[in-house]
Design an enzyme around this catalytic site. Structure first.
Site, PDB file in Angstrom:
ATOM      1  N   TYR A 102     -15.215  13.784  13.356  1.00 41.58           N
ATOM      2  CA  TYR A 102     -14.199  14.371  14.217  1.00 41.58           C
ATOM      3  C   TYR A 102     -14.392  15.870  14.465  1.00 41.58           C
ATOM      4  O   TYR A 102     -14.571  16.296  15.597  1.00 41.58           O
ATOM      5  CB  TYR A 102     -12.803  14.104  13.631  1.00 41.58           C
ATOM      6  CG  TYR A 102     -12.533  12.617  13.513  1.00 41.58           C
ATOM      7  CD1 TYR A 102     -12.383  11.839  14.654  1.00 41.58           C
ATOM      8  CD2 TYR A 102     -12.489  11.987  12.278  1.00 41.58           C
ATOM      9  CE1 TYR A 102     -12.175  10.471  14.565  1.00 41.58           C
ATOM     10  CE2 TYR A 102     -12.282  10.621  12.178  1.00 41.58           C
ATOM     11  CZ  TYR A 102     -12.124   9.870  13.325  1.00 41.58           C
ATOM     12  OH  TYR A 102     -11.933   8.522  13.243  1.00 41.58           O
ATOM     13  N   PRO A 115      -7.491   7.848  21.079  1.00 39.27           N
ATOM     14  CA  PRO A 115      -7.040   6.570  21.626  1.00 39.27           C
ATOM     15  C   PRO A 115      -5.656   6.697  22.286  1.00 39.27           C
ATOM     16  O   PRO A 115      -4.863   7.560  21.926  1.00 39.27           O
ATOM     17  CB  PRO A 115      -6.943   5.659  20.396  1.00 39.27           C
ATOM     18  CG  PRO A 115      -7.638   6.401  19.294  1.00 39.27           C
ATOM     19  CD  PRO A 115      -7.468   7.847  19.616  1.00 39.27           C
ATOM     20  N   HIS A 338      -7.448  11.734  17.024  1.00 40.52           N
ATOM     21  CA  HIS A 338      -7.928  10.771  16.044  1.00 40.52           C
ATOM     22  C   HIS A 338      -8.190  11.349  14.645  1.00 40.52           C
ATOM     23  O   HIS A 338      -8.236  10.598  13.662  1.00 40.52           O
ATOM     24  CB  HIS A 338      -9.224  10.145  16.590  1.00 40.52           C
ATOM     25  CG  HIS A 338      -9.471   8.745  16.165  1.00 40.52           C
ATOM     26  ND1 HIS A 338      -9.069   8.250  14.949  1.00 40.52           N
ATOM     27  CD2 HIS A 338     -10.081   7.723  16.798  1.00 40.52           C
ATOM     28  CE1 HIS A 338      -9.436   6.983  14.850  1.00 40.52           C
ATOM     29  NE2 HIS A 338     -10.053   6.633  15.958  1.00 40.52           N
ATOM     30  N   LYS A 414      -3.793 -16.064  18.649  1.00 36.49           N
ATOM     31  CA  LYS A 414      -4.236 -16.390  17.292  1.00 36.49           C
ATOM     32  C   LYS A 414      -4.071 -17.875  16.991  1.00 36.49           C
ATOM     33  O   LYS A 414      -4.733 -18.422  16.118  1.00 36.49           O
ATOM     34  CB  LYS A 414      -3.400 -15.590  16.282  1.00 36.49           C
ATOM     35  CG  LYS A 414      -3.690 -14.102  16.290  1.00 36.49           C
ATOM     36  CD  LYS A 414      -2.933 -13.376  15.194  1.00 36.49           C
ATOM     37  CE  LYS A 414      -1.466 -13.203  15.555  1.00 36.49           C
ATOM     38  NZ  LYS A 414      -0.758 -12.278  14.655  1.00 36.49           N
ATOM     39  N   LYS A 418      -6.530 -20.352  14.558  1.00 30.89           N
ATOM     40  CA  LYS A 418      -5.860 -20.737  13.313  1.00 30.89           C
ATOM     41  C   LYS A 418      -5.789 -22.254  13.171  1.00 30.89           C
ATOM     42  O   LYS A 418      -5.913 -22.788  12.065  1.00 30.89           O
ATOM     43  CB  LYS A 418      -4.451 -20.133  13.250  1.00 30.89           C
ATOM     44  CG  LYS A 418      -4.459 -18.676  12.789  1.00 30.89           C
ATOM     45  CD  LYS A 418      -3.107 -18.195  12.291  1.00 30.89           C
ATOM     46  CE  LYS A 418      -2.173 -17.836  13.419  1.00 30.89           C
ATOM     47  NZ  LYS A 418      -0.950 -17.133  12.971  1.00 30.89           N
ATOM     48  N   LEU A 422      -9.983 -21.023  11.557  1.00 29.92           N
ATOM     49  CA  LEU A 422     -10.947 -19.941  11.765  1.00 29.92           C
ATOM     50  C   LEU A 422     -10.189 -18.625  11.867  1.00 29.92           C
ATOM     51  O   LEU A 422      -9.092 -18.584  12.435  1.00 29.92           O
ATOM     52  CB  LEU A 422     -11.752 -20.180  13.043  1.00 29.92           C
ATOM     53  CG  LEU A 422     -12.623 -21.451  13.075  1.00 29.92           C
ATOM     54  CD1 LEU A 422     -13.210 -21.665  14.460  1.00 29.92           C
ATOM     55  CD2 LEU A 422     -13.725 -21.373  12.027  1.00 29.92           C
ATOM     56  N   ASP A 425      -9.658 -12.910  14.273  1.00 30.10           N
ATOM     57  CA  ASP A 425     -10.449 -11.725  14.582  1.00 30.10           C
ATOM     58  C   ASP A 425     -11.936 -12.076  14.656  1.00 30.10           C
ATOM     59  O   ASP A 425     -12.638 -11.643  15.574  1.00 30.10           O
ATOM     60  CB  ASP A 425     -10.228 -10.631  13.530  1.00 30.10           C
ATOM     61  CG  ASP A 425     -11.032  -9.391  13.865  1.00 30.10           C
ATOM     62  OD1 ASP A 425     -10.807  -8.841  14.965  1.00 30.10           O
ATOM     63  OD2 ASP A 425     -11.909  -8.996  13.079  1.00 30.10           O
ATOM     64  N   TYR A 447     -19.993  -2.313  16.671  1.00 29.02           N
ATOM     65  CA  TYR A 447     -19.149  -1.648  15.674  1.00 29.02           C
ATOM     66  C   TYR A 447     -17.766  -2.256  15.732  1.00 29.02           C
ATOM     67  O   TYR A 447     -17.170  -2.338  16.799  1.00 29.02           O
ATOM     68  CB  TYR A 447     -19.083  -0.162  16.041  1.00 29.02           C
ATOM     69  CG  TYR A 447     -18.295   0.739  15.132  1.00 29.02           C
ATOM     70  CD1 TYR A 447     -18.943   1.674  14.319  1.00 29.02           C
ATOM     71  CD2 TYR A 447     -16.896   0.708  15.098  1.00 29.02           C
ATOM     72  CE1 TYR A 447     -18.227   2.534  13.501  1.00 29.02           C
ATOM     73  CE2 TYR A 447     -16.179   1.560  14.266  1.00 29.02           C
ATOM     74  CZ  TYR A 447     -16.849   2.477  13.475  1.00 29.02           C
ATOM     75  OH  TYR A 447     -16.145   3.323  12.661  1.00 29.02           O
ATOM     76  N   SER A 451     -10.854  -1.343   7.672  1.00 22.16           N
ATOM     77  CA  SER A 451     -10.032  -0.400   6.923  1.00 22.16           C
ATOM     78  C   SER A 451     -10.528  -0.251   5.486  1.00 22.16           C
ATOM     79  O   SER A 451     -10.789  -1.235   4.798  1.00 22.16           O
ATOM     80  CB  SER A 451      -8.590  -0.882   6.919  1.00 22.16           C
ATOM     81  OG  SER A 451      -7.817  -0.023   6.114  1.00 22.16           O
ATOM     82  N   THR A 460     -12.389   4.362   7.246  1.00 24.29           N
ATOM     83  CA  THR A 460     -12.976   3.140   7.806  1.00 24.29           C
ATOM     84  C   THR A 460     -14.429   2.972   7.381  1.00 24.29           C
ATOM     85  O   THR A 460     -15.089   3.925   6.993  1.00 24.29           O
ATOM     86  CB  THR A 460     -13.008   3.204   9.352  1.00 24.29           C
ATOM     87  OG1 THR A 460     -13.770   4.336   9.755  1.00 24.29           O
ATOM     88  CG2 THR A 460     -11.635   3.243   9.941  1.00 24.29           C
ATOM     89  N   SER A 549     -12.360  -2.546  18.149  1.00 26.21           N
ATOM     90  CA  SER A 549     -11.352  -2.436  17.109  1.00 26.21           C
ATOM     91  C   SER A 549     -10.222  -3.411  17.376  1.00 26.21           C
ATOM     92  O   SER A 549      -9.758  -3.537  18.506  1.00 26.21           O
ATOM     93  CB  SER A 549     -10.810  -1.004  17.064  1.00 26.21           C
ATOM     94  OG  SER A 549      -9.918  -0.863  16.002  1.00 26.21           O
TER      95      SER A 549
END
Ligand SMILES: *[C@@H]1O[C@H](CO)[C@@H](O)[C@H](O)[C@H]1NC(C)=O
Ligand SMILES: *[C@@H]1O[C@H](CO)[C@@H](O)[C@H](O)[C@H]1NC(C)=O
Ligand SMILES: *[C@@H]1O[C@H](CO)[C@@H](O)[C@H](O)[C@H]1NC(C)=O
Ligand SMILES: *[C@@H]1O[C@H](CO)[C@@H](O)[C@H](O)[C@H]1NC(C)=O
Ligand SMILES: *[C@@H]1O[C@H](CO)[C@@H](O)[C@H](O)[C@H]1NC(C)=O
Length: 621
Positions: A102, A115, A338, A414, A418, A422, A425, A447, A451, A460, A549
């Protein structure tokens, strides 16, 4: 464990009552970030290169890695240095990361770092509605702040383990400060006299708004409404210099202009008032109307950059950690700087505020008249005027270059992954790999942020979503010679591999921050940079054509950010139960990328993967 199986970012909240000093006790109880074993990182590094590096090149890298980790070699020495650092520091990585990712990063924070968050469109289209909503929003943030001040903020858990809460204590009353070569961040929250004001900006003019009464109670929504109305009434002229646009410039240019700006005493005091304020509220002018299906895309660019110097880009102080944006036309969201925090704490704050604003109006209490909010003055020298013009031009170029698409994938959320047991994400990430492969016929370095908040002061690490297993699946998916049952098996394997990488990353065993640490250790030791860091493979592995992300929220919103390379994409998503909000960005100056094309390819990939699972009898899974 449902939470672990389905989403690493599904965070469980435990409500607690006030225990003074609890925050510190909690923090001290968290484990320290480990330094992974050197041989483990070296092996895993070679594995992640496989889908993105040609085999000849990879052979060369293999030799370099072997040399690096040879007993008594340079890798061991750096590893020992890193372990010593880890022993002494609270977190061996966090200071380095803050500085490197940063504060030393010199591109404008706009698009390249900060963001934005787009909230659902609000039901008003006039000044009154705007001010009423802004007043409620401010009250909602102050309500959240009480939990921070009181240390009654519920501790979050992930997979049964408590998370580091420090980011929550860094986002209010804080601001980035530009420098000539490197920036810094100030935080006034723990000052002896913590700030009691926010800053409000309207028509490019900044105001100090005290948000606490003399008895330390926060102003009510009605009181805030009157104060905001006073600000709007006194800032009707629109011919003011947009001083705030200076904050959007390249950091070195802004650093120079900043030194110049604060040489004047009035300017210095005004800037200080913004930096010290709890947060900023931007009351935006209406933007050109957009059709309903374009609304979120248009709002996303408004949140990310303000629309250019003609519109709201001057109605910001981009260095401010938290800026809430409320447009006269009902557009609403925020942008945050950020350096102090990741998305999840910001979204948790947003969820709280959105719930708060839904509460029916507060009882009206008779109000004692409050003083007029103080306007912040700026003396604009001819030199500053030149800096402002330059910043405007640069901003307008950035605005032209951003290719943004917010896409609501409405067929499922989701729920479908589910139902096949699976991870949602992982399912979405594999779909992204498929979409990208179909567009470019190759895999790219990808990428996804993971967390590290299980550890004290954790930020991260990287989940590398392009894996050997995802590559095998995406190549097989459109191959007519392969049976569906085999494709399903490959899909499942790719999803599970992603899930496994995620688990490893959140436990501090991923490779990217470790490799970075070894590299920075070499720099700190003033020794030559080891060959593995000068290698083409390392450069390719760190050229993220897909920067992604997952930022889940209760609110039907989406976070958005720009690509991290000139020829890549930024992809942020909020998976809801029955739909998924995607914000996809690219640069218009790159002929090979298109946010809209990737959005379509992603939609097809998700639908095709679902169809594949449906066509194949469950018994076979
Ligand atoms: C790494 O080395 C240690 C001992 O130095 C060994 O126990 C371990 O099995 C090795 N791990 C891998 C992944 O090779
Ligand atoms: C890479 O190395 C392996 C064995 O180490 C060898 O079999 C293979 O032919 C090499 N590939 C290339 C493209 O050089
Ligand atoms: C939290 O702080 C507010 C004022 O800042 C106070 O009125 C309230 O009683 C406190 N709540 C708890 C649970 O300590
Ligand atoms: C703002 O201006 C409007 C229209 O002139 C007026 O009705 C209103 O009372 C003013 N509000 C405040 C708080 O001064
Ligand atoms: C992605 O990265 C690769 C390797 O760095 C590069 O050659 C390629 O052109 C990039 N862009 C796209 C759109 O694939």
């Amino acid at each position: 464990n449902i939470c672990l199986l389905f989403s690493w970012a599904t965070i469980v909240l435990l409500s607690l009552t006030r225990i003074p000093g609890r925050y510190l006790t909690h923090q001290e109880g968290l484990p320290k970030l480990p330094v992974p074993p050197l041989n483990q990182t070296c092996d895993r590094y070679l594995a992640v290169l496989e889908p993105i590096i040609e085999s000849e090149e990879l052979n060369q890298t293999r030799t370099l890695v072997e040399e690096f980790q040879r007993p008594g070699g340079v890798g061991e020495r750096l590893q020992q240095g890193l372990e010593r650092r880890a022993h002494k520091a609270e977190n061996w990585l966090s200071d380095w990361w803050l500085q490197m990712a940063y504060l030393d990063y010199r591109m404008p924070v706009v698009i390249h770092s900060s963001p934005g968050v787009v909230l659902p469109r609000l039901e008003f289209s006039d000044r009154q509605g705007q001010i009423r909503y802004a007043a409620k929003l401010i009250a909602g943030v102050l309500d959240f702040k009480t939990m921070i001040d009181n240390e009654t903020l519920p501790v979050e858990y992930l997979g049964g383990r408590p998370l580091c809460m420090s980011q929550y204590y860094r986002v209010l009353s804080s601001c980035r400060i530009p420098g000539i070569k490197s920036d810094s961040v100030v935080n006034y929250a723990s000052n002896k006299t913590p700030p009691r004001h926010i800053t409000v900006v309207h028509n490019f003019q900044f105001y100090v708004l005290d948000v606490y009464n003399s008895d330390c109670t926060p102003l009510t929504v009605d009181q805030l409404y009157v104060q905001l109305e006073k600000i709007c009434n006194s800032s009707l002229q629109t011919n003011k210099e947009p001083v705030g646009i200076l904050t959007s410039n390249h950091r070195n240019s802004w650093g120079k202009a900043y030194a110049n700006l604060i040489r004047d005493k009035t300017n210095k005091e005004s800037v200080r008032a913004i930096q010290k304020s709890i947060f900023t509220v931007c009351l935006d002018a209406p933007m050109p109307r957009a059709s309903d299906d374009m609304y979120r895309t248009r709002a996303a660019v408004q949140m990310l950059h303000g629309g250019g110097s003609r519109w709201n880009s001057g109605n910001r102080w981009f260095d401010k950690t938290l800026q809430f944006i409320v447009g006269e036309d009902g557009a609403c969201g925020l942008i945050y700087e950020h350096a102090p925090a990741e998305g999840p704490p910001i979204v948790a704050l947003i969820d709280h505020v959105v719930e708060y604003t839904k509460k029916s109006d507060i009882v009206r209490t008779p109000m004692a008249p409050l003083p007029m909010p103080q306007k912040l003055c700026f003396n604009i020298s001819p030199e500053l005027k030149k800096d402002i013009e330059e910043a405007k031009q640069n901003m307008n170029i950035m605005v032209q270059d951003l290719d943004m698409k917010v896409h609501v994938f409405s067929y499922f959320g989701k729920n479908i992954p589910k139902s096949y047991k699976l991870s949602p994400d992982a399912f979405i990430q594999v779909a992204l790999q498929l979409a990208y492969y179909r567009m470019y016929q190759h895999c790219c370095a990808t990428y996804e942020s993971a967390s590290l908040r299980m550890f004290r002061l954790g930020r991260t690490d990287t989940i590398r979503s392009a894996s050997v297993d995802s590559a095998t699946f995406v190549r097989a998916m459109d191959d007519q010679s392969i049976q569906n049952s085999e494709k399903v098996a490959l899909l499942e394997k790719a999803v599970k591999a992603h899930r496994a990488y995620t688990d490893m990353a959140i436990r501090g065993q991923a490779i990217d921050r470790h490799l970075l640490g070894l590299k920075l250790q070499a720099i700190e030791d003033l020794s030559a940079l080891p060959d593995i860091f000068m290698d083409t493979s390392y450069a390719v592995a760190n050229h993220y054509n897909l920067s992604t992300s997952q930022v889940p929220a209760k609110t039907d919103c989406v976070m958005c950010f720009g690509p991290v390379v000139p020829d890549g994409y930024g992809v942020c998503y909020n998976p809801m139960e029955e739909h998924i909000n995607f914000a996809i960005s690219a640069f218009n100056s790159c002929a090979d990328t298109s946010a809209t094309r990737l959005a379509h390819a992603l939609e097809d990939a998700l639908l095709d993967m679902k169809a594949l699972l449906e066509q194949t009898p469950k018994a076979k899974l």
